[in-house]
Design an enzyme around this catalytic site. Structure first.
Site, PDB file in Angstrom:
ATOM      1  N   HIS A  47      -7.784  -5.170   0.366  1.00 29.85           N
ATOM      2  CA  HIS A  47      -6.528  -5.036   0.144  1.00 29.85           C
ATOM      3  C   HIS A  47      -5.652  -5.495   1.431  1.00 29.85           C
ATOM      4  O   HIS A  47      -6.238  -4.878   2.757  1.00 29.85           O
ATOM      5  CB  HIS A  47      -6.648  -3.633   0.390  1.00 29.85           C
ATOM      6  CG  HIS A  47      -5.665  -2.371   0.414  1.00 29.85           C
ATOM      7  ND1 HIS A  47      -4.978  -2.216  -0.414  1.00 29.85           N
ATOM      8  CD2 HIS A  47      -4.702  -1.586   1.423  1.00 29.85           C
ATOM      9  CE1 HIS A  47      -4.407  -1.296  -0.024  1.00 29.85           C
ATOM     10  NE2 HIS A  47      -4.238  -0.787   1.888  1.00 29.85           N
ATOM     11  N   SER A  94       1.150  -1.564   0.051  1.00 32.43           N
ATOM     12  CA  SER A  94       0.090  -0.241   0.168  1.00 32.43           C
ATOM     13  C   SER A  94       0.809   1.050   0.119  1.00 32.43           C
ATOM     14  O   SER A  94       1.718   1.676  -1.143  1.00 32.43           O
ATOM     15  CB  SER A  94      -0.971   0.043   1.420  1.00 32.43           C
ATOM     16  OG  SER A  94      -1.762   0.760   0.678  1.00 32.43           O
TER      17      SER A  94
HETATM   18  C1  GCU Z   1      -5.336   4.970   1.898  1.00 36.15           C
HETATM   19  C2  GCU Z   1      -4.685   5.551   0.348  1.00 36.15           C
HETATM   20  C3  GCU Z   1      -4.167   4.367  -0.257  1.00 36.15           C
HETATM   21  C4  GCU Z   1      -3.291   3.768   0.416  1.00 36.15           C
HETATM   22  C5  GCU Z   1      -3.722   3.628   1.816  1.00 36.15           C
HETATM   23  C6  GCU Z   1      -2.485   2.477   2.683  1.00 36.15           C
HETATM   24  O1  GCU Z   1      -6.333   3.540   1.554  1.00 36.15           O
HETATM   25  O2  GCU Z   1      -5.644   6.217  -0.368  1.00 36.15           O
HETATM   26  O3  GCU Z   1      -2.910   5.124  -1.287  1.00 36.15           O
HETATM   27  O4  GCU Z   1      -2.548   3.144  -0.418  1.00 36.15           O
HETATM   28  O5  GCU Z   1      -4.395   3.989   2.464  1.00 36.15           O
HETATM   29  O6  GCU Z   1      -1.601   2.934   2.457  1.00 36.15           O
HETATM   30  O7  GCU Z   1      -3.059   0.812   3.078  1.00 36.15           O
END
Ligand code: GCU
Length: 422
Positions: free
Chosen positions: A403, A262
């Site tokens: 995710h 992420s």
């Molecule tokens: C949020 C953000 C993303 C990121 C994510 C994370 O969802 O919008 O860009 O990748 O956090 O780091 O878990």
């Protein structure tokens, strides 16, 4: 007349502000609404010359692209050397029932006036003859969250986090993302640090980040290429590599894989683009500002990410909020900077926010650069089916689920590293 102009200008200002915000709220998650776009040719130099050889790529185009990402997206990484000392806080050769040696190393970064501390948690396999390859990666909730092992210290900067004593930060709360025993059993070492030790993830905490130790630090700098959190996290990964290369004789300096999930996937890609000591770079669900193409404007977009996380990118990146079609670059060019080293991009089926197709396509469009090196990128612009990894020199999978980082992901990364880092 002049007064009228001023009034007109003042009347227009709120429109300018609302529209940037509006773009951030206008999230497209419908494939049929992806705008027509043309990606910049990764091999086309600024002067219109097309790269034909590795030499031209390395001496001209690669440098141009590094400059683009430094000046337009992540900010400029300082060349100033930061003093750092290492103290081994603990070493246990009998961790994980004798399978591993666990070390905890305190890094103290200093500019002589102010110090910033970080702890690296390192597990090394005991049964590997010779040197072991290693995965380096940040954790999100502190070193104590990646394992149940009581001897693991909480990360130093946790005191800056509001609510850090709540359940999510407890011992072992993120152990599912860090299957340490499985990694050790496969003969790899693993080194992790809390990302907040390098830059606490809050726009108000810049003064507590390593950025604040550099001699030209200006808390309020809005310079277009001012580095920020992603740049700092990337820098920090290289400092972990420095430590390992210079101090850990049981680890093979030529077999370092960098993994990031992420926001840390974004930072891993930027670190991997700049630092060629990372031989494998793994982006897990990195999304917008990571592996996903910005010009598809699908899922999270630049307006949204720069307003939700104003401390992640350099100020110049704001120019592209709601204006992706005018970007002279895109993320496939970041990924291409990893060639000829190995690149793995992974997505999750339910992670629409990260634009899985955009992540795949960015990896796919690195192919011309890998081809220069006689290496095999991804063969088709059509992503593979769910849970069907493709592991050419460039690899990709999309797995079922949300995710996250799962055992399925780690199994694929280990297989890929077995194939290319042995
Ligand atoms: C949020 C953000 C993303 C990121 C994510 C994370 O969802 O919008 O860009 O990748 O956090 O780091 O878990």
């Amino acid at each position: 007349m002049k007064k009228l102009n001023l009034i007109l200008l003042l009347m227009c200002l709120p429109i300018v502000f609302t529209s940037a915000q509006e773009f951030g709220n206008r999230i497209n998650e419908d494939e049929s609404k992806v705008p027509q776009y043309t990606l910049p040719d990764v091999l086309m130099c600024n002067n219109g010359m097309k790269v034909k050889t590795v030499k031209e790529w390395e001496s001209i185009r690669r440098l141009e692209l590094l400059e683009i990402f430094s000046s337009q997206e992540y900010g400029r990484t300082p060349t100033e050397k930061m003093n750092v000392s290492y103290d081994v806080l603990s070493e246990d050769t009998n961790a994980l029932n004798g399978k591993a040696t666990r070390k905890q190393i305190l890094f103290t970064f200093t500019n002589g006036k102010k110090n910033i501390e970080a702890i690296l948690l390192l597990y090394m396999p005991n049964n590997v003859k010779g040197k072991a390859p290693v995965f380096i990666g940040y954790n999100f909730l502190g070193n104590q969250s990646v394992t149940e092992e009581k001897a693991v210290f909480a990360s130093p900067s946790l005191h800056l986090v509001e609510g850090a004593n709540s359940n999510v930060w407890t011992r072992g709360s993120q152990k599912n993302r860090w299957p340490i025993e499985m990694i050790i059993d496969r003969g790899y070492a693993v080194a992790t640090m809390y990302y907040g030790d390098i830059y606490p993830d809050d726009k108000e905490l810049r003064d507590h980040s390593i950025v604040s130790l550099f001699s030209d630090y200006d808390k309020y700098s809005i310079h277009h290429d001012e580095w920020n959190a992603i740049g700092a996290w990337a820098w920090g990964s290289s400092r972990v590599a420095d430590y390992i290369i210079n101090n850990e004789s049981k680890i093979d300096s030529n077999r370092i894989a960098l993994i990031g999930h992420s926001r840390q996937g974004k930072a891993a890609l930027w670190a991997g683009a700049q630092d060629t000591r990372f031989k494998v770079v793994i982006s897990n669900c990195s999304g917008c500002g990571g592996a996903a193409l910005s010009k598809r404007v699908f899922g999270e977009n630049i307006a949204r990410i720069t307003s939700s996380f104003p401390h992640w990118f350099c100020p110049a990146f704001n120019r592209y909020a709601g204006n992706e079609s005018n970007m002279p670059f895109d993320q496939h060019e970041l990924l291409a900077l990893i060639a000829p080293r190995h690149l793995y991009v992974a997505s999750a089926e339910e992670d629409i926010w990260a634009d899985q197709k955009g992540e795949y396509l960015a990896a796919y469009y690195t192919k011309d650069v890998y081809k220069l090196y006689g290496m095999e990128g991804l063969d088709s612009p059509i992503p593979p089916a769910i849970n069907q990894p493709i592991q050419n020199d460039v690899a990709y999978h999309i797995r079922t689920g949300i995710h996250d980082v799962t055992d399925f992901d780690w199994t694929q990364y280990l297989n890929y590293c077995d194939k290319y880092m042995r």
